[in-house]
Design a protein around this motif. Structure first.
Motif, PDB file in Angstrom:
ATOM      1  N   LYS A 230      35.536  51.751  48.254  1.00 13.11           N
ATOM      2  CA  LYS A 230      36.238  51.627  49.532  1.00 13.11           C
ATOM      3  C   LYS A 230      37.670  52.151  49.458  1.00 13.11           C
ATOM      4  CE  LYS A 230      37.574  48.342  53.132  1.00 13.11           C
ATOM      5  NZ  LYS A 230      37.482  46.936  53.614  1.00 13.11           N
ATOM      6  N   TYR A 231      38.362  51.866  48.346  1.00 17.02           N
ATOM      7  CA  TYR A 231      39.776  52.219  48.250  1.00 17.02           C
ATOM      8  C   TYR A 231      40.040  53.394  47.305  1.00 17.02           C
ATOM      9  CZ  TYR A 231      40.373  47.750  50.592  1.00 17.02           C
ATOM     10  OH  TYR A 231      40.296  46.704  51.490  1.00 17.02           O
ATOM     11  N   ASN A 232      38.974  54.025  46.861  1.00 16.23           N
ATOM     12  CA  ASN A 232      39.096  55.184  45.965  1.00 16.23           C
ATOM     13  C   ASN A 232      39.906  54.843  44.717  1.00 16.23           C
ATOM     14  OD1 ASN A 232      38.722  57.856  45.113  1.00 16.23           O
ATOM     15  ND2 ASN A 232      40.611  58.548  46.108  1.00 16.23           N
ATOM     16  N   LEU A 233      39.571  53.726  44.104  1.00 15.90           N
ATOM     17  CA  LEU A 233      40.241  53.300  42.876  1.00 15.90           C
ATOM     18  C   LEU A 233      39.676  54.066  41.684  1.00 15.90           C
ATOM     19  CD1 LEU A 233      40.245  49.409  43.290  1.00 15.90           C
ATOM     20  CD2 LEU A 233      41.951  51.042  44.092  1.00 15.90           C
ATOM     21  N   ASN A 234      40.409  54.019  40.563  1.00 15.74           N
ATOM     22  CA  ASN A 234      39.891  54.570  39.312  1.00 15.74           C
ATOM     23  C   ASN A 234      38.590  53.869  38.938  1.00 15.74           C
ATOM     24  OD1 ASN A 234      42.096  56.208  39.120  1.00 15.74           O
ATOM     25  ND2 ASN A 234      42.984  55.214  37.339  1.00 15.74           N
ATOM     26  N   ASP A 235      37.741  54.577  38.201  1.00 18.96           N
ATOM     27  CA  ASP A 235      36.461  53.993  37.795  1.00 18.96           C
ATOM     28  C   ASP A 235      36.631  52.810  36.855  1.00 18.96           C
ATOM     29  OD1 ASP A 235      34.844  55.613  39.304  1.00 18.96           O
ATOM     30  OD2 ASP A 235      34.489  57.057  37.707  1.00 18.96           O
ATOM     31  N   LYS A 236      37.751  52.762  36.127  1.00 17.00           N
ATOM     32  CA  LYS A 236      37.999  51.661  35.198  1.00 17.00           C
ATOM     33  C   LYS A 236      39.323  50.983  35.509  1.00 17.00           C
ATOM     34  CE  LYS A 236      35.238  52.968  31.188  1.00 17.00           C
ATOM     35  NZ  LYS A 236      35.200  53.039  29.715  1.00 17.00           N
ATOM     36  N   GLY A 237      39.350  49.668  35.278  1.00 13.35           N
ATOM     37  CA  GLY A 237      40.561  48.895  35.475  1.00 13.35           C
ATOM     38  C   GLY A 237      40.741  47.896  34.350  1.00 13.35           C
ATOM     39  N   ALA A 238      41.813  47.118  34.433  1.00 10.36           N
ATOM     40  CA  ALA A 238      42.127  46.119  33.414  1.00 10.36           C
ATOM     41  C   ALA A 238      41.879  44.720  33.971  1.00 10.36           C
ATOM     42  CB  ALA A 238      43.576  46.251  32.973  1.00 10.36           C
ATOM     43  N   LEU A 239      41.394  43.833  33.120  1.00 12.75           N
ATOM     44  CA  LEU A 239      41.175  42.439  33.493  1.00 12.75           C
ATOM     45  C   LEU A 239      42.325  41.577  33.007  1.00 12.75           C
ATOM     46  CD1 LEU A 239      37.381  41.933  32.624  1.00 12.75           C
ATOM     47  CD2 LEU A 239      38.408  42.698  34.777  1.00 12.75           C
ATOM     48  N   CYS A 240      42.745  40.651  33.839  1.00 12.02           N
ATOM     49  CA  CYS A 240      43.744  39.656  33.468  1.00 12.02           C
ATOM     50  C   CYS A 240      43.092  38.291  33.622  1.00 12.02           C
ATOM     51  CB  CYS A 240      44.976  39.771  34.361  1.00 12.02           C
ATOM     52  SG  CYS A 240      46.186  38.452  34.126  1.00 12.02           S
ATOM     53  N   GLY A 241      42.849  37.605  32.500  1.00  9.85           N
ATOM     54  CA  GLY A 241      42.162  36.325  32.527  1.00  9.85           C
ATOM     55  C   GLY A 241      42.962  35.237  31.849  1.00  9.85           C
ATOM     56  N   MET A 242      43.407  34.259  32.621  1.00  6.30           N
ATOM     57  CA  MET A 242      44.177  33.135  32.092  1.00  6.30           C
ATOM     58  C   MET A 242      43.317  31.880  32.092  1.00  6.30           C
ATOM     59  SD  MET A 242      47.907  33.643  33.889  1.00  6.30           S
ATOM     60  CE  MET A 242      48.964  35.018  33.413  1.00  6.30           C
ATOM     61  N   SER A 243      43.284  31.174  30.952  1.00  3.05           N
ATOM     62  CA  SER A 243      42.574  29.906  30.837  1.00  3.05           C
ATOM     63  C   SER A 243      41.098  30.086  31.190  1.00  3.05           C
ATOM     64  CB  SER A 243      43.257  28.867  31.732  1.00  3.05           C
ATOM     65  OG  SER A 243      42.800  27.572  31.454  1.00  3.05           O
ATOM     66  N   CYS A 244      40.587  29.417  32.232  1.00  2.00           N
ATOM     67  CA  CYS A 244      39.195  29.628  32.638  1.00  2.00           C
ATOM     68  C   CYS A 244      38.965  31.064  33.091  1.00  2.00           C
ATOM     69  CB  CYS A 244      38.824  28.672  33.765  1.00  2.00           C
ATOM     70  SG  CYS A 244      38.708  26.954  33.247  1.00  2.00           S
ATOM     71  N   GLY A 245      40.006  31.698  33.597  1.00  3.25           N
ATOM     72  CA  GLY A 245      39.903  33.105  33.954  1.00  3.25           C
ATOM     73  C   GLY A 245      39.665  33.990  32.751  1.00  3.25           C
ATOM     74  N   GLY A 246      40.107  33.549  31.579  1.00  7.20           N
ATOM     75  CA  GLY A 246      39.821  34.286  30.353  1.00  7.20           C
ATOM     76  C   GLY A 246      38.353  34.254  30.012  1.00  7.20           C
ATOM     77  N   MET A 247      37.738  33.100  30.198  1.00 12.95           N
ATOM     78  CA  MET A 247      36.295  32.977  30.018  1.00 12.95           C
ATOM     79  C   MET A 247      35.571  33.922  30.963  1.00 12.95           C
ATOM     80  SD  MET A 247      33.998  29.505  30.441  1.00 12.95           S
ATOM     81  CE  MET A 247      34.973  28.954  31.822  1.00 12.95           C
ATOM     82  N   GLN A 248      36.003  33.957  32.213  1.00 16.22           N
ATOM     83  CA  GLN A 248      35.387  34.841  33.193  1.00 16.22           C
ATOM     84  C   GLN A 248      35.557  36.308  32.808  1.00 16.22           C
ATOM     85  OE1 GLN A 248      37.041  33.771  36.977  1.00 16.22           O
ATOM     86  NE2 GLN A 248      36.390  31.652  36.793  1.00 16.22           N
ATOM     87  N   ALA A 249      36.739  36.661  32.305  1.00 16.87           N
ATOM     88  CA  ALA A 249      36.985  38.050  31.904  1.00 16.87           C
ATOM     89  C   ALA A 249      36.082  38.459  30.750  1.00 16.87           C
ATOM     90  CB  ALA A 249      38.456  38.228  31.523  1.00 16.87           C
ATOM     91  N   ILE A 250      35.859  37.560  29.810  1.00 19.43           N
ATOM     92  CA  ILE A 250      34.983  37.866  28.669  1.00 19.43           C
ATOM     93  C   ILE A 250      33.560  38.118  29.152  1.00 19.43           C
ATOM     94  CG2 ILE A 250      33.900  36.912  26.596  1.00 19.43           C
ATOM     95  CD1 ILE A 250      36.610  35.453  26.093  1.00 19.43           C
ATOM     96  N   TYR A 251      33.036  37.223  29.982  1.00 16.57           N
ATOM     97  CA  TYR A 251      31.683  37.411  30.501  1.00 16.57           C
ATOM     98  C   TYR A 251      31.562  38.716  31.283  1.00 16.57           C
ATOM     99  CZ  TYR A 251      30.015  32.657  29.436  1.00 16.57           C
ATOM    100  OH  TYR A 251      29.596  31.505  28.808  1.00 16.57           O
ATOM    101  N   LEU A 252      32.534  38.983  32.157  1.00 19.95           N
ATOM    102  CA  LEU A 252      32.469  40.167  32.998  1.00 19.95           C
ATOM    103  C   LEU A 252      32.522  41.449  32.176  1.00 19.95           C
ATOM    104  CD1 LEU A 252      32.424  41.463  35.795  1.00 19.95           C
ATOM    105  CD2 LEU A 252      34.914  41.152  35.905  1.00 19.95           C
TER     106      LEU A 252
END
Length: 241
Positions: free
Chosen positions: A88-110
């Protein structure tokens, strides 16, 4: 240290995606970059890194989750959300994940399950072993077990025999050569480093995949981040391939 931001100084588009609230934050420099950061949980909390990346022209994206404890359905929705905003926004094919605390768990799974669009990950005091956090089987002093059980249905008994913990997915991050920067407090009583983040450190240091550890002396779970986020910004800029 700034603890929250609503990013009102930037252009924000909000919409509903698969029944969940989603948003994308743009800076004036975005058209020259097309790069993006995905904050997997706690949008706006400890925002220095995101604000620094916005100033460099990155967009910041986020979608609401069913629960912070990362049901598989949340991971799948995050993956479809990334595909949607890239198109939709013509973003780059790859990006960076920022996962803090439980968000870190989510970043690992993703990143482990859907590495195609992940350039690198920034993990900050990540929950890597749910027996530690939220179950407090080890040293953790703030059990959140009942919250997790209510949200997901998972029990300690099931987790004891599970091979679906974040730490079980670290091999896939390394196999897919996804660089990682890890920030933790060495005195974290909520998500102890020696029960959680250390698994990331060991796995990456046994490989040749780019990795940095910043272990903060005397720091508990909060505050997240570093006194200066420049090391994290530099790592992401260097490894955003």
């Amino acid at each position: 240290m700034k603890t929250n931001s609503d990013f009102k100084e930037y252009r924000i588009e909000e919409f509903i995606f698969q029944g969940k609230r989603a948003k994308i934050v743009f800076s004036d420099k975005f058209n020259n970059s097309r790069k993006w950061i995905f904050k997997t949980e706690y949008f706006g909390a400890f925002p220095e890194f995101e604000e620094a990346m916005l100033k460099k022209g990155y967009a910041v994206i986020n979608i609401e989750n069913e629960t912070r404890w990362c049901k598989p359905s949340d991971t799948e929705r995050q993956n479809y959300f990334i595909k949607h905003v890239i198109k939709k926004y013509n973003l780059n094919d790859k990006g960076a994940l920022c996962g803090m605390s439980c968000g870190g768990m989510q970043a690992i799974y993703l990143a482990a399950k859907h590495p195609k669009h992940i350039a690198c990950v920034y993990l900050d005091a990540p929950a890597v072993n749910r027996l530690s956090c939220p179950c407090a089987v080890g040293r953790a002093s703030e059990p959140m077990y009942e919250e997790m059980k209510k949200a997901t249905g998972w029990t300690v008994k099931e987790l004891l025999s599970s091979r679906e913990e974040p730490l079980d997915y670290l091999d896939k991050l390394v196999k897919n050569k996804i660089p990682c920067i890890l920030v933790c407090g060495d005195s974290d009583k909520t998500v102890p480093y020696d029960e959680n983040g250390i698994n990331v450190t060991k796995k990456y240091r046994a490989s040749d995949v780019p990795f940095e550890l910043h272990l903060k002396k005397g720091c508990d779970h909060h505050p997240h981040g570093l006194e200066s986020c420049e090391p994290v910004v530099g790592f992401v800029e260097k490894n955003y391939l």
